[in-house]
Design a protein around this motif. Structure first.
Motif, PDB file in Angstrom:
ATOM      1  N   PRO A 121     -28.738 -61.346 -19.245  1.00  0.00           N
ATOM      2  CA  PRO A 121     -29.299 -60.171 -18.570  1.00  0.00           C
ATOM      3  C   PRO A 121     -30.629 -59.748 -19.202  1.00  0.00           C
ATOM      4  CG  PRO A 121     -26.976 -59.854 -19.067  1.00  0.00           C
ATOM      5  CD  PRO A 121     -27.401 -61.091 -19.796  1.00  0.00           C
ATOM      6  N   ARG A 122     -31.581 -59.413 -18.348  1.00  0.00           N
ATOM      7  CA  ARG A 122     -32.876 -58.902 -18.796  1.00  0.00           C
ATOM      8  C   ARG A 122     -33.197 -57.633 -18.018  1.00  0.00           C
ATOM      9  NH1 ARG A 122     -36.194 -64.457 -18.346  1.00  0.00           N
ATOM     10  NH2 ARG A 122     -34.409 -64.923 -16.989  1.00  0.00           N
ATOM     11  N   LEU A 123     -33.688 -56.641 -18.720  1.00  0.00           N
ATOM     12  CA  LEU A 123     -34.045 -55.349 -18.130  1.00  0.00           C
ATOM     13  C   LEU A 123     -35.555 -55.204 -18.176  1.00  0.00           C
ATOM     14  CD1 LEU A 123     -33.355 -52.573 -16.970  1.00  0.00           C
ATOM     15  CD2 LEU A 123     -33.001 -51.762 -19.322  1.00  0.00           C
ATOM     16  N   LEU A 124     -36.172 -55.147 -17.006  1.00  0.00           N
ATOM     17  CA  LEU A 124     -37.616 -54.957 -16.913  1.00  0.00           C
ATOM     18  C   LEU A 124     -37.917 -53.471 -16.743  1.00  0.00           C
ATOM     19  CD1 LEU A 124     -38.688 -57.886 -14.518  1.00  0.00           C
ATOM     20  CD2 LEU A 124     -38.478 -57.879 -17.004  1.00  0.00           C
ATOM     21  N   LEU A 125     -38.782 -52.934 -17.617  1.00  0.00           N
ATOM     22  CA  LEU A 125     -39.185 -51.535 -17.538  1.00  0.00           C
ATOM     23  C   LEU A 125     -40.681 -51.470 -17.295  1.00  0.00           C
ATOM     24  CD1 LEU A 125     -37.180 -49.957 -20.511  1.00  0.00           C
ATOM     25  CD2 LEU A 125     -36.561 -49.999 -18.091  1.00  0.00           C
ATOM     26  N   PRO A 126     -41.123 -50.806 -16.229  1.00  0.00           N
ATOM     27  CA  PRO A 126     -42.568 -50.679 -16.008  1.00  0.00           C
ATOM     28  C   PRO A 126     -43.187 -49.736 -17.037  1.00  0.00           C
ATOM     29  CG  PRO A 126     -41.365 -49.347 -14.420  1.00  0.00           C
ATOM     30  CD  PRO A 126     -40.326 -50.116 -15.191  1.00  0.00           C
ATOM     31  N   ALA A 127     -44.405 -50.025 -17.398  1.00  0.00           N
ATOM     32  CA  ALA A 127     -45.090 -49.186 -18.401  1.00  0.00           C
ATOM     33  C   ALA A 127     -45.271 -47.758 -17.905  1.00  0.00           C
ATOM     34  CB  ALA A 127     -46.438 -49.807 -18.750  1.00  0.00           C
ATOM     35  N   LEU A 183     -23.710 -54.925 -24.007  1.00  0.00           N
ATOM     36  CA  LEU A 183     -23.831 -56.376 -23.843  1.00  0.00           C
ATOM     37  C   LEU A 183     -25.175 -56.925 -24.299  1.00  0.00           C
ATOM     38  CD1 LEU A 183     -22.178 -56.712 -20.304  1.00  0.00           C
ATOM     39  CD2 LEU A 183     -21.085 -56.801 -22.551  1.00  0.00           C
ATOM     40  N   ASP A 184     -25.948 -56.129 -25.058  1.00  0.00           N
ATOM     41  CA  ASP A 184     -27.189 -56.579 -25.677  1.00  0.00           C
ATOM     42  C   ASP A 184     -28.124 -57.281 -24.708  1.00  0.00           C
ATOM     43  OD1 ASP A 184     -29.017 -56.931 -27.684  1.00  0.00           O
ATOM     44  OD2 ASP A 184     -28.187 -58.850 -28.323  1.00  0.00           O
ATOM     45  N   PRO A 185     -28.629 -56.580 -23.639  1.00  0.00           N
ATOM     46  CA  PRO A 185     -29.595 -57.215 -22.744  1.00  0.00           C
ATOM     47  C   PRO A 185     -30.973 -57.288 -23.396  1.00  0.00           C
ATOM     48  CG  PRO A 185     -29.343 -54.932 -22.126  1.00  0.00           C
ATOM     49  CD  PRO A 185     -28.369 -55.169 -23.254  1.00  0.00           C
ATOM     50  N   HIS A 231     -25.290 -50.652 -14.082  1.00  0.00           N
ATOM     51  CA  HIS A 231     -25.071 -51.927 -13.381  1.00  0.00           C
ATOM     52  C   HIS A 231     -24.485 -52.962 -14.338  1.00  0.00           C
ATOM     53  CE1 HIS A 231     -26.673 -51.184  -9.435  1.00  0.00           C
ATOM     54  NE2 HIS A 231     -27.881 -50.843  -9.868  1.00  0.00           N
ATOM     55  N   LEU A 232     -25.012 -52.977 -15.561  1.00  0.00           N
ATOM     56  CA  LEU A 232     -24.560 -53.957 -16.537  1.00  0.00           C
ATOM     57  C   LEU A 232     -23.124 -53.681 -16.965  1.00  0.00           C
ATOM     58  CD1 LEU A 232     -25.791 -56.400 -17.944  1.00  0.00           C
ATOM     59  CD2 LEU A 232     -26.408 -54.919 -19.857  1.00  0.00           C
ATOM     60  N   ARG A 233     -22.806 -52.424 -17.207  1.00  0.00           N
ATOM     61  CA  ARG A 233     -21.448 -52.069 -17.647  1.00  0.00           C
ATOM     62  C   ARG A 233     -20.419 -52.355 -16.556  1.00  0.00           C
ATOM     63  NH1 ARG A 233     -24.284 -47.329 -19.308  1.00  0.00           N
ATOM     64  NH2 ARG A 233     -24.718 -47.334 -21.548  1.00  0.00           N
ATOM     65  N   ARG A 234     -20.794 -52.141 -15.311  1.00  0.00           N
ATOM     66  CA  ARG A 234     -19.870 -52.350 -14.181  1.00  0.00           C
ATOM     67  C   ARG A 234     -19.806 -53.808 -13.728  1.00  0.00           C
ATOM     68  NH1 ARG A 234     -19.426 -48.483  -9.827  1.00  0.00           N
ATOM     69  NH2 ARG A 234     -20.631 -49.986  -8.608  1.00  0.00           N
ATOM     70  N   HIS A 235     -20.533 -54.681 -14.414  1.00  0.00           N
ATOM     71  CA  HIS A 235     -20.570 -56.116 -14.051  1.00  0.00           C
ATOM     72  C   HIS A 235     -21.051 -56.326 -12.613  1.00  0.00           C
ATOM     73  CE1 HIS A 235     -18.491 -56.984 -17.809  1.00  0.00           C
ATOM     74  NE2 HIS A 235     -17.577 -56.080 -17.493  1.00  0.00           N
ATOM     75  N   ASP A 236     -21.984 -55.505 -12.187  1.00  0.00           N
ATOM     76  CA  ASP A 236     -22.491 -55.621 -10.822  1.00  0.00           C
ATOM     77  C   ASP A 236     -23.238 -56.926 -10.596  1.00  0.00           C
ATOM     78  OD1 ASP A 236     -21.388 -53.251 -10.080  1.00  0.00           O
ATOM     79  OD2 ASP A 236     -23.239 -52.078 -10.176  1.00  0.00           O
ATOM     80  N   LEU A 237     -23.809 -57.482 -11.664  1.00  0.00           N
ATOM     81  CA  LEU A 237     -24.484 -58.774 -11.503  1.00  0.00           C
ATOM     82  C   LEU A 237     -23.510 -59.852 -11.036  1.00  0.00           C
ATOM     83  CD1 LEU A 237     -26.832 -58.758 -14.626  1.00  0.00           C
ATOM     84  CD2 LEU A 237     -27.552 -58.737 -12.228  1.00  0.00           C
ATOM     85  N   MET A 242     -33.065 -42.967 -15.150  1.00  0.00           N
ATOM     86  CA  MET A 242     -33.467 -44.209 -14.493  1.00  0.00           C
ATOM     87  C   MET A 242     -32.985 -45.421 -15.285  1.00  0.00           C
ATOM     88  SD  MET A 242     -35.840 -43.439 -11.786  1.00  0.00           S
ATOM     89  CE  MET A 242     -36.744 -44.879 -11.617  1.00  0.00           C
ATOM     90  N   VAL A 243     -33.147 -45.362 -16.620  1.00  0.00           N
ATOM     91  CA  VAL A 243     -32.685 -46.474 -17.442  1.00  0.00           C
ATOM     92  C   VAL A 243     -31.164 -46.555 -17.430  1.00  0.00           C
ATOM     93  CG1 VAL A 243     -32.565 -47.363 -19.806  1.00  0.00           C
ATOM     94  CG2 VAL A 243     -34.728 -46.489 -18.917  1.00  0.00           C
ATOM     95  N   GLU A 244     -30.518 -45.390 -17.492  1.00  0.00           N
ATOM     96  CA  GLU A 244     -29.058 -45.368 -17.483  1.00  0.00           C
ATOM     97  C   GLU A 244     -28.505 -45.980 -16.198  1.00  0.00           C
ATOM     98  OE1 GLU A 244     -25.238 -44.692 -19.009  1.00  0.00           O
ATOM     99  OE2 GLU A 244     -27.224 -44.702 -19.955  1.00  0.00           O
ATOM    100  N   HIS A 245     -29.203 -45.771 -15.105  1.00  0.00           N
ATOM    101  CA  HIS A 245     -28.774 -46.370 -13.831  1.00  0.00           C
ATOM    102  C   HIS A 245     -28.711 -47.889 -13.951  1.00  0.00           C
ATOM    103  CE1 HIS A 245     -28.610 -46.700  -9.367  1.00  0.00           C
ATOM    104  NE2 HIS A 245     -29.232 -47.850  -9.610  1.00  0.00           N
TER     105      HIS A 245
END
Length: 613
Positions: free
Chosen positions: A188-194, A167-169, A214-220, A207-210
């Motif tokens: 959708p935006r994915l924040l990744l800490p440095a 879904l191209d976040p 959420h995005l694939r399962r439409h959890d939002l 961790m990223v796959e987790h």
């Protein structure tokens, strides 16, 4: 008691019922979770639990059939003042009189519970505003975090990405002590800490796959629906608890999908990454609008389930058990909800055994409680659809008898059309209502219930013919003799006098009118229906109705100064379906006319009833 007060009462009752339903739902879900541990990871069960509470709230808030209630009504005494005896007035005039009533009189009629109900609505609106403000603040914080980072133009350059993005976040890397975090329902935006780059490659990927799971399962979408329901019922603590369990179920579901089929060593690495992430966070970001926060209270449970994947089975029976339990709670909340009944207002009565027909009205001296009836029947088949209250008690028909007088007048030729004949007002005619002191035609007669006009029609018929019509109509007790020794049957027998009819008999008479089963000319039916001035409900039903108001008679022959009978009778038509109805209430006298109040209350109730009959 104003319509606004009634709405506030219902809202207060719905709020209380919502809290009771929340407690029941939470207890049921806790028991199910203990018996079926797999329920913890079932997101549908927790969202349905919230929906059940909202449904219980709406079932009480919205008008519906009182026949489903098993709890007796809570009686509320209205503070009213007695007024001198007054005659029936048309609905339009009654509305005008009510609107012009002094504010002080309306305030005096409100009970302490009405004031409390208004206060609760104000508190609810303030709380709703506060809850919305918190959501906006959470959104502002998340947007500020996203704005402080830099967008990754090529996410594949990050070691955490091993497959194309769903879904191209928008991926944003941020130098802040947070955990990987997904937010944004529409963008959708994915924040990744440095600091995530310092983890092992496998840990980064899991961790990223987790988050991407959420995005694939439409959890939002799931969490957004839950937040909306919680915000609407912000005062219910169980909505917050259920939303927290839904968030927990969403995290467990993603853990299960990410770790499915992975070896034990990778599972341990993932658990270790969660521990390290918790240590790196200065303070966890726990906004409900975002996924990804690692917190101490949930970490131990997640690690236990990560190490023992068999503890998170995906069973259909778990869903079915939760659904059955929630359905039982919803059914119980519908059947056991209480309802308010107030004295001095016409309200839908509870079902009960109908008393036997009697020509003697209820003794006014015993009328400390409101007496009422609602009777509906299918015009074609005669099937009784509703029979609630004292529907076999005979009382004076008051101005509802004008339907019968109209039929007589048009059948005999005394009345010609909607506006003929016009009869002038003469000195000596009854004129309790100012609207009666003018020349009147058939349309204005029925609209304003002009008593002297009906008396003129009856007088022109003559006693013998008048009695013959009443007998052929089989109208109530058919007694048009009038008051004993006064020889006034031809002009007053239907106004707190000898002629009496029960609501059930009104419906029987109206069925004959609708089906044209009386020995009358077709013109009598056509013109009577025309001057009854039909009203259209917003659900498409056309209503032909007539109100009536009269005082009960005390044993000494005087009119009761403290009570009034209110009538509203007629038929409702939509397409090929016609339903005849009668609503009667004996209530304490107050400002205005009982017939108008009975009509207003009944039409509010009728909109819902007609949709279910």
């Amino acid at each position: 008691m104003t319509p606004t007060d009634l709405l506030m009462f219902r809202f207060l009752l719905a709020s209380g019922g919502c809290l009771a339903a929340g407690l029941a739902v939470w207890a049921v879900m806790a028991l199910c979770r203990r018996a079926l541990p797999a329920l913890a990871s079932q997101r549908s069960a927790w969202l349905l639990a919230q929906v059940t509470i909202v449904a219980a709230f709406l079932l009480i808030l919205l008008p519906h059939s009182e026949r489903l209630r098993l709890v007796p009504p809570i009686e509320i005494e209205s503070v009213t003042q007695a007024h001198p005896a007054i005659a029936e007035q048309a609905p339009t005039s009654n509305s005008t009189a009510s609107a012009s009533s002094a504010p002080g009189a309306q305030t005096a009629e409100r009970s302490w519970l009405a004031l409390g109900a208004h206060a609760w609505l104000l508190c609810y609106l303030l709380g709703l505003g506060y809850a919305l403000a918190r959501l906006l603040e959470a959104r502002r914080i998340l947007n500020s975090l996203a704005a402080s980072g830099g967008r990754l133009r090529a996410p594949h350059q990050h070691d955490g990405f091993i497959r194309p993005l769903p879904l191209d976040p928008t991926v944003i890397e941020i130098d802040a002590p947070i955990s990987p975090m997904l937010f944004g329902l529409f963008k959708p935006r994915l924040l990744l800490p440095a600091h995530l780059r310092s983890f092992e490659t496998t840990q980064q990927q899991m961790m990223v796959e987790h988050e991407l799971t959420h995005l694939r399962r439409h959890d939002l979408h799931w969490i957004s629906a839950s937040i909306l329901l919680q915000t609407l019922l912000w005062f219910n603590p169980f909505m917050r608890l259920l939303r927290a369990n839904l968030s927990w179920a969403l995290e467990l579901g993603c853990d299960r999908d990410v770790l499915d089929g992975r070896p034990a060593i990778q599972r341990k690495a993932y658990a270790a990454a969660l521990v390290v992430q918790l240590k790196l966070q200065r303070s966890p970001v726990t906004h409900a609008l975002a996924f990804g926060a690692v917190s101490a209270p949930t970490l131990a449970g997640r690690i236990a389930l990560i190490r023992e994947p068999g503890a998170m089975p995906h069973r259909r029976w778990t869903r079915l058990a939760a659904l059955a339990a929630l359905a039982s709670v919803l059914t119980g909340s519908l059947a056991l909800q209480p309802t308010f009944a107030w004295r001095g207002e016409s309200v839908p009565p509870l079902p009960g055994p109908a008393p036997q027909a009697s020509s003697t009205p209820v003794s006014p001296g015993a009328t400390t409680d409101t007496i009422s009836c609602t009777e509906l029947a299918d015009a074609a088949s005669g099937k009784r659809l509703v029979h609630e209250g004292q529907c076999d008690e005979r009382i004076t028909p008051a101005s509802t008898f004008n339907i019968a007088v109209s039929l007589m007048g048009y059948d005999s030729g005394i009345l010609e059309d909607e506006h003929t004949p016009v009869m002038p007002f003469r000195k000596g005619y009854v004129h309790w209502n100012p609207a009666w002191r003018t020349a009147t035609d058939p349309s204005s007669w029925l609209k304003h219930s002009v008593l002297w006009y009906a008396q003129q029609v009856a007088s022109r018929l003559g006693a013998a013919r008048f009695h013959g019509y009443v007998t052929s109509f089989d109208y109530g007790n058919r007694d048009v003799s009038g008051d004993p020794g006064k020889d006034n049957g031809l002009v007053l027998s239907w106004v707190s006098s000898s002629l009496k009819i029960s609501p059930a008999e009104q419906v029987t008479f109206l069925r004959k009118v609708v089906n044209r089963q009386l020995p009358l000319a077709p013109k009598a039916y056509d013109m009577t229906a025309r001057i009854m001035q039909p009203e259209m409900l917003d659900n498409g039903w056309e209503i032909h109705g007539k109100t009536g108001t009269a005082s009960p008679v005390l044993p000494d022959g005087r009119d009761d100064p403290d009570h009034q009978y209110g009538w509203y009778v007629g038929w409702a038509r939509k397409g090929q379906r016609t339903i005849v109805f009668a609503r009667m209430a004996l209530e304490r006298r107050q400002e205005g006319f009982a017939g108008g109040r009975v009509k207003e209350a009944f039409l509010r109730d009728l909109r819902t009833r007609l949709g279910t009959l």
